[in-house]
Design a protein around this motif. Structure first.
Motif, PDB file in Angstrom:
ATOM      1  N   ALA A 108       0.839  -1.215   0.000  1.00 46.88           N
ATOM      2  CA  ALA A 108       0.000   0.000   0.000  1.00 46.88           C
ATOM      3  C   ALA A 108       0.868   1.256   0.000  1.00 46.88           C
ATOM      4  O   ALA A 108       0.579   2.215  -0.718  1.00 46.88           O
ATOM      5  CB  ALA A 108      -0.929  -0.011   1.204  1.00 46.88           C
ATOM      6  N   LYS A 109       1.943   1.258   0.782  1.00 47.62           N
ATOM      7  CA  LYS A 109       2.842   2.428   0.818  1.00 47.62           C
ATOM      8  C   LYS A 109       3.519   2.633  -0.534  1.00 47.62           C
ATOM      9  O   LYS A 109       3.669   3.780  -0.986  1.00 47.62           O
ATOM     10  CB  LYS A 109       3.906   2.243   1.896  1.00 47.62           C
ATOM     11  N   ASN A 110       3.945   1.535  -1.183  1.00 49.46           N
ATOM     12  CA  ASN A 110       4.592   1.653  -2.492  1.00 49.46           C
ATOM     13  C   ASN A 110       3.633   2.198  -3.549  1.00 49.46           C
ATOM     14  O   ASN A 110       4.017   3.021  -4.374  1.00 49.46           O
ATOM     15  CB  ASN A 110       5.154   0.300  -2.941  1.00 49.46           C
ATOM     16  N   ILE A 111       2.400   1.724  -3.521  1.00 46.72           N
ATOM     17  CA  ILE A 111       1.399   2.223  -4.477  1.00 46.72           C
ATOM     18  C   ILE A 111       1.131   3.697  -4.229  1.00 46.72           C
ATOM     19  O   ILE A 111       1.059   4.495  -5.167  1.00 46.72           O
ATOM     20  CB  ILE A 111       0.107   1.391  -4.388  1.00 46.72           C
ATOM     21  N   GLU A 112       0.991   4.071  -2.962  1.00 51.28           N
ATOM     22  CA  GLU A 112       0.743   5.473  -2.626  1.00 51.28           C
ATOM     23  C   GLU A 112       1.900   6.355  -3.087  1.00 51.28           C
ATOM     24  O   GLU A 112       1.688   7.433  -3.647  1.00 51.28           O
ATOM     25  CB  GLU A 112       0.536   5.600  -1.116  1.00 51.28           C
ATOM     26  N   LYS A 113       3.124   5.900  -2.879  1.00 50.32           N
ATOM     27  CA  LYS A 113       4.304   6.659  -3.300  1.00 50.32           C
ATOM     28  C   LYS A 113       4.333   6.823  -4.813  1.00 50.32           C
ATOM     29  O   LYS A 113       4.603   7.918  -5.332  1.00 50.32           O
ATOM     30  CB  LYS A 113       5.563   5.945  -2.819  1.00 50.32           C
ATOM     31  N   GLU A 114       4.046   5.752  -5.545  1.00 52.63           N
ATOM     32  CA  GLU A 114       4.043   5.808  -7.004  1.00 52.63           C
ATOM     33  C   GLU A 114       2.961   6.745  -7.528  1.00 52.63           C
ATOM     34  O   GLU A 114       3.188   7.518  -8.472  1.00 52.63           O
ATOM     35  CB  GLU A 114       3.837   4.399  -7.563  1.00 52.63           C
ATOM     36  N   LEU A 115       1.783   6.712  -6.901  1.00 46.68           N
ATOM     37  CA  LEU A 115       0.702   7.608  -7.324  1.00 46.68           C
ATOM     38  C   LEU A 115       1.025   9.061  -7.030  1.00 46.68           C
ATOM     39  O   LEU A 115       0.704   9.951  -7.821  1.00 46.68           O
ATOM     40  CB  LEU A 115      -0.607   7.193  -6.646  1.00 46.68           C
ATOM     41  N   LYS A 116       1.678   9.324  -5.889  1.00 50.55           N
ATOM     42  CA  LYS A 116       2.055  10.704  -5.554  1.00 50.55           C
ATOM     43  C   LYS A 116       3.089  11.247  -6.526  1.00 50.55           C
ATOM     44  O   LYS A 116       3.088  12.438  -6.834  1.00 50.55           O
ATOM     45  CB  LYS A 116       2.591  10.775  -4.129  1.00 50.55           C
ATOM     46  N   GLU A 117       3.976  10.383  -7.011  1.00 48.84           N
ATOM     47  CA  GLU A 117       4.958  10.818  -7.999  1.00 48.84           C
ATOM     48  C   GLU A 117       4.297  11.151  -9.332  1.00 48.84           C
ATOM     49  O   GLU A 117       4.681  12.102  -9.996  1.00 48.84           O
ATOM     50  CB  GLU A 117       6.022   9.739  -8.207  1.00 48.84           C
TER      51      GLU A 117
END
Length: 130
Positions: free
Chosen positions: A74-83
């Motif tokens: 979930a953290k990785n997906i959130e980070k990728e979406l924020k980028e």
């Protein structure tokens, strides 16, 4: 009686093994890139998402083999979406509470101000500690 038991048991196995994906973004077709990011993850088999003009809430369903690392995913997906979308604020979680609240919003077909109010309420609910 035995035939009925075997039939019910077979039906139970068939429904338990289905890999039906539930992928919904509300309102529809606002961010097609969001779908691409979520569909590219093999650990995610379903998601629900609600977005207003500033916030995007995403509830993800994780496959069983990846459940030990579900928070990391979930953290990785959130980070990728924020980028990809720096102008939006993302909240990605596999929490059932978020999933239920998103489904409630979709059933009510909320628009603009009501949707913003509901998103703010959900964000405050997720910050609560149980």
């Amino acid at each position: 009686m035995i035939k009925i038991k075997y039939t019910l048991l077979l039906l139970l196995f068939l429904t338990a093994c289905s890999n039906e994906t539930n992928q919904v973004i509300y309102p529809e077709n606002d961010l097609p890139e969001l779908e691409q990011v979520l569909n590219s993850k093999e650990a995610v088999y379903g998601y629900r998402s609600v977005m207003n003009k500033d916030d995007v809430l995403v509830s993800i369903d994780i496959r069983r083999m990846h459940q030990f690392s579900e928070n990391k995913i979930a953290k990785n997906i959130e980070k990728e979406l924020k980028e990809k979308f720096p102008d939006k604020e993302f909240l990605v979680s596999n929490d059932l509470k978020l999933k239920w609240e998103i489904e409630k919003i979709m059933k009510q077909n909320l628009k603009n101000d009501e949707l913003t109010k509901s998103v703010d309420e959900i964000k405050s609910l997720l910050k609560e500690e149980t």
